[in-house]
Design a protein around this motif. Sequence first.
Motif, short mmCIF file in Angstrom:
data_model
loop_
_atom_site.label_atom_id
_atom_site.label_comp_id
_atom_site.label_asym_id
_atom_site.label_seq_id
_atom_site.Cartn_x
_atom_site.Cartn_y
_atom_site.Cartn_z
N VAL A 1 -27.77 -9.98 -25.74
CA VAL A 1 -28.72 -10.64 -24.85
C VAL A 1 -29.35 -11.80 -25.61
N HIS A 2 -29.18 -13.03 -25.13
CA HIS A 2 -29.76 -14.19 -25.77
C HIS A 2 -31.14 -14.46 -25.18
N ILE A 3 -32.10 -14.73 -26.03
CA ILE A 3 -33.48 -14.89 -25.61
C ILE A 3 -34.06 -16.17 -26.19
N LYS A 4 -34.78 -16.91 -25.36
CA LYS A 4 -35.58 -18.03 -25.83
C LYS A 4 -37.04 -17.68 -25.59
N SER A 5 -37.81 -17.62 -26.67
CA SER A 5 -39.20 -17.23 -26.52
C SER A 5 -40.06 -17.90 -27.58
N THR A 6 -41.30 -18.19 -27.20
CA THR A 6 -42.26 -18.76 -28.14
C THR A 6 -43.12 -17.69 -28.77
N PHE A 7 -43.42 -16.63 -28.02
CA PHE A 7 -44.42 -15.66 -28.44
C PHE A 7 -43.87 -14.29 -28.77
N ILE A 8 -42.61 -14.03 -28.43
CA ILE A 8 -42.05 -12.67 -28.56
C ILE A 8 -40.84 -12.70 -29.48
N SER A 9 -40.81 -11.78 -30.44
CA SER A 9 -39.66 -11.61 -31.32
C SER A 9 -38.97 -10.30 -30.99
N THR A 10 -37.67 -10.25 -31.21
CA THR A 10 -36.92 -9.03 -30.95
C THR A 10 -36.04 -8.68 -32.13
N CYS A 11 -35.80 -7.39 -32.31
CA CYS A 11 -35.03 -6.95 -33.47
C CYS A 11 -34.24 -5.70 -33.14
N TYR A 12 -33.08 -5.55 -33.76
CA TYR A 12 -32.28 -4.35 -33.62
C TYR A 12 -31.88 -3.89 -35.01
N ILE A 13 -32.20 -2.65 -35.35
CA ILE A 13 -31.88 -2.09 -36.66
C ILE A 13 -30.96 -0.90 -36.48
N GLU A 14 -29.82 -0.90 -37.19
CA GLU A 14 -28.93 0.25 -37.14
C GLU A 14 -29.61 1.45 -37.79
N GLY A 15 -29.30 2.62 -37.28
CA GLY A 15 -29.83 3.84 -37.88
C GLY A 15 -28.88 4.41 -38.91
N ARG A 16 -29.37 5.43 -39.58
CA ARG A 16 -28.50 6.16 -40.50
C ARG A 16 -28.22 7.50 -39.86
N GLN A 17 -27.17 7.56 -39.08
CA GLN A 17 -26.83 8.77 -38.34
C GLN A 17 -25.49 9.29 -38.85
N PHE A 18 -25.51 10.48 -39.38
CA PHE A 18 -24.27 11.10 -39.86
C PHE A 18 -23.51 11.69 -38.67
N PRO A 19 -22.21 11.91 -38.84
CA PRO A 19 -21.43 12.45 -37.71
C PRO A 19 -21.95 13.81 -37.26
N VAL A 20 -21.95 14.01 -35.98
CA VAL A 20 -22.35 15.30 -35.41
C VAL A 20 -21.23 15.77 -34.49
N GLN A 21 -20.72 16.95 -34.77
CA GLN A 21 -19.66 17.53 -33.94
C GLN A 21 -20.30 18.36 -32.83
#
Length: 822
Positions: free
Chosen positions: A328-348
Amino acid sequence: MEPKPPTADSYADSVLTSASQTIPNPTNGVKRKRDDRFERTATNASSPPRKPDAAQNLSKSQGNGRLQNGKQGPAHHSTDNSLSKPLNEKRKALLSARKALPIWPHASEIRESLRGVRDVMLLVGETGSGKSTQVPQFLMNETWCNGCIAITQPRRVAATSLARRVAEEMGTPLGSSSPASKVGYSVRFDTSTSPSTRIKFLTEGMLLQEMLRDPWLRQYSAVIVDEVHERSVNVDLVLGFLRGIVTGDNKGRRGAPLKVAVMSATADIEGLFNFFDEGYAAAGKIKSQIFTPGPQADGEDSSESSWSGLSSPEETVGKTKSSGDQTVHIKSTFISTCYIEGRQFPVQIMYLPEPVQDFVETALRTIFQIHYKEPMPGDLLVFLTGQDTVEALEKLVNKYAQTMGPEVPKILTLPLFAALPQSAQQRVFQRAPPKTRKVILATNIAETSVTVPGVRIVVDSGKAKIKQFRNRLGLDSLLVKPISKSAAIQRKGRAGREAAGQCYRLYTEQDYTKLETDTVPEILRCDLSAAVLTMKARGVDDVVGFPFLTKPGREGLEKALLQLLQLGALNEDGKISETGRRISRLPLTPALGRVIVAAADEEMGCLSEVIDVISCLSVENIFLNLNTEDTKEQAEAARQELYRRQGDHLTLLATVQTYAAERSDRKAWAEKYFVSHRAMQNVMASAPQRSTAHSLSVDHRHNQLTSTQDVRKQLRAQCQQQKLLPATACFDDHNTTTSEATTIKILKCFLRGFASNTARLMPDGSYKTLVGNQTVTIHPSSVLFGKKVEGIMYNEFVFTNRSYARNVSAVQMDWVGEVFAP
């Protein structure tokens, strides 16, 4: 006098599968055996399996950053010479774990995202990224951060455990244990802070309470709203009020901006962006642009953490991932966005091949199958529907654990539910003794926000108790229903926080595909009276026009307005009354708050007794739930001394008074009367405590929680603060009797809050509600069960397998008429 309840119309309108396993049968003994009970399904993890590292010991971890040589970067917190040696050693030991977190390399970007005119940051951090503990520490030494940082949590256990964790990482005592403490918390009936507090974890409800005293939140430089995807009604209110502050002119804050960070593991980032962007547009500021071009540009690897919103303060251009890895591309003056990967181990994941009728029995058999089959270490987290099922399964597990041979590791069974005292809740975060496996039996409070160390295996019943308020009937339905897919994913994720894990789902894979994608937001299915009162107390006259993240139905708002009018919390013109303001400042429902205000009236003069009753209603059931007929008969005979013919409220009062008067052995007293000693300790502390609002003491050397709540004491203190109770009031804990005149006053005070929860006896022996003319049955747990009285008043009208009135007392119909009279 024939009572005539008002109607809503005029008033509201005017103011508005691979190999599988068998579960052994505990009744026949647990055997090492494999068969086809479960069907295995491999699941993809967000990152490949890795060896456990120092971060395994995290509850939720984080680092601290501050200016170094003119640059921002992760750094140690400064060492205070006054700190005890154990705290400093703990802080140093946690440093490597903090550095291992996925969010650690993004410290500089996170700080940058809230500089200049950017006052809002939307952060999606997957499970295990470290956002809850690390982000507040990243921000606390920013030049704009001159006050405290508030970070909200949806549940009490998350707020207290995260506060303890961050205090350990910073090497500071926790809460009120030291004047130098930099980390504190605030939850219902328990606040622990110091004059030096810089980071405060609190529930959303407590932040709303603070907004009533300080609408502009002047003591805070930043507010972080965590776990926003849970969508409680309180988080929707918090977001609405925060949007008004950040998009305003800051005059109420003397020009100082309030920085807001909204964090979640799975939230709709585009919806949140639109929510805040519309607020800026309504304030006459630049409207941002959002567009989704489809495939990711420039061949970027979608597995990398991505950032958006950081190029320039005039017009920031970036991108963020929403669900489904769509760019999703965003143009904003006042709002910042961020996505951080988690550390999730495999779950069966293992599914059942066929549906089961009794998920409690199936969970019991699964627990012992896993215990015999799976090697140590590896604790179990079992998701159940409520306190009743948790306690029932706890007894069964303990019973069958006694039959295990000495060669089998021991089992330590630990319950975890909302009504459990904090000291008992914190036991689940402690490591199990050697050669012992923890089996944690939890409700959905363990789904998000907290990580329980040692858990490798999750057993998911696939069920939860869901409350649904029926506006037309004024009826709360509390039914066991299937969870959503998002909740199932969250539960599964608890097994993959520290190492590769397993998730046993006690339902079929086909049933999983039929689950709803997300849980319905609470604001669409709850009683809105508390929310509307909060808005009115904050000066919101147009509740329909309030910026809800999800707008509730008009019928729900009308019902809430009518109820508040009946309570005297609103005037005829829809404005909040003085009574309403007093109620809004109490950490109670509007109905219970009205009871407190009525009891404080000079004519009634029974506030102390009413506080005792409400304290019992604010904790878990004080009377033990018994399973066998023999114990039920014994309890019934023993409790006759406590039972009062007028009903449950005066029975609760008699129980508190008798317990308080017992000076020798209160635990033995509780056993004699089949009363929960744990619940009574929450009602009133057994030992004398300091005369402060902080009921939870802390061993500041190790930040260990060491006591329980004292609801009665804190309600008294809050009533004194509001001048409902004299500051010099004396309380006689030796008094075990209540006069007939006082009992009538007490019941009349409860009627002021629950006049709409009344029913009259009909010729056929049934009870019909005055509002709605619905048939209602007295719950079997009530003192009045099976008895016939002129009229009844009740605190709860719930539907389980039928419509029940709970917490019931007998009332005279002319008393009800006095309340409804104009």
